[in-house]
Design an enzyme around this catalytic site. Structure first.
Site: not given
Ligand code: MN
Length: 734
Positions: A95-96
């Site tokens: 996600e990051d």
């Protein structure tokens, strides 16, 4: 690329591990040492994650990766397996950071990548206030969880750590996240038996959503703490002495119940803190199951148990796996106190729920998988319902969830002694649907512990339930008002839906045939090849149902095939010569019924269905006997009478007062004075009884009563009065 990065972080000897990593290893190996290869695997995940999140900061100003370490630490405390811990360290990587799921798979394993992918997908699901969105998302979440339950376990730890560190976010966001946790994560954790995570979540939610109450409660609790510590010592001293003497190895802990549960008790019972007694509990943990019962005996020999508060969840575990003996006794100075007794393993399961299964056994073994399957049985059932049923509205869906999530359970027995677990408040009908959908559909009542009980009565733990079925019984929408399980609800809804469809087909057919006769195209229609396909319906039935349900008009369908009939309409044919002339001729007294606005008609009422004012009715024109009025639902009208054009609309005209005969079938449990009570009830309404007969079969009485009533309202009052009398199971109009 990644491999090169890793080399810089891989440590060849364990002594140089960073403290936070060493802490994770220590927690994981409290009861079982983890192998070297597992240790290396986790270290690799740690190094990879740290590098990937390098430079990112949390709102608190800490390095982002500290969050991942905390999430892994929460799971290490639960002694979860190395793959889960590694996945926790990497849970935000996709996600990051710039890495993809493929990278993770190549670098680690398919299993780990699958977990990380699952958590990432879960994080994409946002639960916002609008119920619609929430339901859709909840459904997505459950479907992903059904795949590998560890995904949700990691997500719980992630959410728990975020809740612990909420103070760094703006207040509005804090409240939103707290509400989402309250509505989605805490109940699900509860259902999966993960009480420790659930109660910490609830306490944090409470702190954010009710800050003042939370502060007040903290103050009150710390004031009482010393008192309780002394009290528990006084309570346990004699018990402990006897346990030691009997050679029972046991430890005990005592503590306040969770803040939130105390707050709830104060609120629900509307009492101040001092008056809520059920706030402190003692837990005794022993080595073997037999010891649980010995300790229970000891406690009861010193303190008097409160009978209805005793629960043996060892003999009958909860569906989520919870096992423990719970007893509330009257302690010194008359203070009631709850004592829980369980083994070490049961304690783990009670605290960690479904997660406990990754602690004791080797993963992948058959027994573990079976255990897990059993634990998440409820979840799988729910997912089944979601997949098979065409989507019920979101509102209904959330209701299903809430019911299953928040309710406690009861245990009831089949006649053969099999246990069924049902939610608190479940009825014989829930039980019937739990056995089989066909049993539920035809259920007319149940014998509970040998006595006949109505469908909507509440079952309690220990009840022995035998279902009584009848082929003529059919579900109706009033059932939805009292059933508790989602299984019963969805089955009843499905049945009603199917029924509506059948009726639409039936009615649609009539309308279509009538119209075809009117335009004299019945033959041509028969020779058309699959007209439904031309109109893009899935089937002939669906097309016809659309007419019956009013979604399409018959004209809109037939215009397509017989345009001339509708573009150049012929002069209107007499719909029914017979009916027309009849209507003109017969203008006599109506007996309370008006026909298409005309009042003076010769009327008789169908003996087959005995309509009374208030019933939806339909008229049938007979030769020489005027109009016979039937209930709209009467089978005779539907099946036997072929000449549909002789059917006309009729209405009740309110003016005329008249009595109508109604046949009632009363089903009741045999008892003294039953007949007397039934007749007295009826007479109390000033209703005449025409005929009364009672047939006894075993302990079931079937009564046939013919009464004279003024209309539906009076009849409904009578029915509910009869139902309220002792032993009466059902009252149906025949
Ligand atoms: Mn996270």
């Amino acid at each position: 690329m990644a491999a090169a990065l890793l080399d810089r972080f891989l440590s060849s000897d364990g002594s140089s591990y960073p403290a936070d990593f060493q802490n994770i290893l220590n927690l994981m190996s409290v009861s079982k040492s983890i192998g070297t290869s597992s240790e290396e695997f986790i270290w690799k995940a740690y190094s990879f994650g740290k590098e990937a999140h390098k430079g990112q900061l949390r709102k608190s100003g800490e390095p982002y990766f500290s969050h991942c370490i905390e999430v892994a630490t929460i799971l290490a405390e639960m002694e979860l397996d190395p793959v889960t811990i590694s996945a926790a360290l990497l849970h935000d990587v996709i996600e990051d950071t710039g890495y993809t799921n493929k990278d993770v798979e190549q670098e680690f394993s398919e299993e780990l990548a699958h977990l990380v992918d699952g958590v990432t997908k879960l994080s994409d699901i946002k639960f916002r206030s609008e119920e619609d969105k929430q339901a859709v998302n909840f459904r997505k979440m459950l479907l992903s969880v059904a795949d590998d339950i560890r995904v949700i376990i990691i997500k719980f730890a992630d959410r728990l750590h975020n809740m612990r560190t909420l103070e760094h976010l703006p207040a509005v966001k804090q409240r939103r996240i707290a509400r989402e946790t309250r509505d989605v994560y805490a109940p699900l954790a509860h259902r999966l038996g993960m009480y420790r995570i659930k109660s910490e979540m609830e306490d944090l939610i409470f702190k954010i959503l009710e800050p003042k109450a939370s502060r007040d409660l903290d103050r009150l609790m710390s004031k009482r703490q010393v008192f309780f510590e002394k009290y528990i010592q006084k309570f346990m001293d004699p018990v402990k002495t006897r346990m030691d003497a009997s050679g029972i190895e046991a430890t005990y802990k005592s503590r306040f119940k969770s803040r939130y549960s105390i707050f709830r008790k104060m609120r629900d019972q509307n009492r101040p803190f001092e008056d809520v007694y059920d706030i402190y509990a003692i837990r005794v943990i022993v080595k073997q199951v037999e010891d649980c019962y010995s300790v229970l005996g000891l406690v009861h020999s010193f303190y008097k148990p409160i009978q209805e508060r005793f629960k043996d969840f060892i003999a009958q575990p909860k569906a989520n796996g919870y096992q423990s003996i719970q007893t509330t006794v009257v302690g010194p100075d008359g203070l009631p106190i709850e004592v829980q007794v369980r083994t070490i393993e049961m304690d783990r399961t009670a605290e960690e729920g479904v997660a406990a299964h990754w602690q004791y056994k080797e993963r992948g073994s058959k027994t573990t998988q079976d255990d897990i399957d059993q634990q998440v049985n409820w979840l799988r059932n729910l997912v089944d319902i979601l997949q098979t049923e065409d989507t019920t509205t979101s509102h209904q869906f959330m209701d299903l969830l809430k019911i299953d999530l928040y309710k406690d359970e009861i245990f009831v027995y089949t006649p053969k002694g099999e246990v069924r677990i049902l939610p608190l408040g479940a009825t014989p009908l829930d039980f019937a649907f739990d056995v089989h959908s066909q049993v539920g559909i035809h259920c007319i009542g149940a014998k509970v512990n040998g006595r006949i009980k109505p469908l909507n009565s509440n079952l309690v733990s220990g009840d022995k339930v035998e279902i009584i079925t009848s082929d003529s019984q059919k579900p109706n929408s009033s059932w939805l008002k009292f059933v508790k399980t989602s299984k019963a609800k969805s089955n009843i809804r499905k049945w009603i839906k199917g029924q509506e469809f059948e009726q639409s087909v039936h009615l649609g057919k009539e309308i279509l045939e009538k119209e075809l006769r009117k335009i004299s195209k019945a033959k041509e229609w028969k020779h058309l090849k699959d007209p439904y396909m031309t109109l893009k319906f899935e089937s002939e039935e669906k097309m016809i149902a659309s007419i019956g349900s009013g979604h399409r008009t018959v004209t809109s369908i037939l215009t397509k095939f017989f345009p001339d009939e509708y573009l150049n309409p012929k002069p209107e044919k007499t719909e029914s010569q017979f009916a027309e002339s009849f209507l003109k001729r017969a203008r006599r007294n109506t007996k309370g019924v008006s026909i298409q606005g005309i009042d003076n008609m010769m009327i008789s009422f169908g003996k087959c269905c005995n309509p009374i004012p208030g019933d939806p009715i339909i008229g049938f024109i007979t030769r020489g006997r005027g109009i016979t009025v039937h209930q709209k639902t009467c089978d005779t009208v539907g099946s036997n009478l072929v000449e549909k054009e002789r059917i006309i609309d009729v209405d009740w005209s309110a003016a005329k007062a008249q009595k109508f005969l109604v046949r009632l079938k009363v089903l009741a449990q045999e008892r003294k004075h039953l007949v007397r009570d039934v007749t007295e009830t009826i007479s109390a309404y000033d209703i005449n009884i025409d005929t009364l007969s009672m047939k006894v079969d075993g302990d079931v009485v079937t009564g046939l009563v013919i009464v004279e009533v003024e209309g539906v309202k009076q009849l409904d009052r009578l029915k509910s009065k009869l139902l309220a009398s002792d032993g009466v199971i059902s009252v149906e109009r025949e």
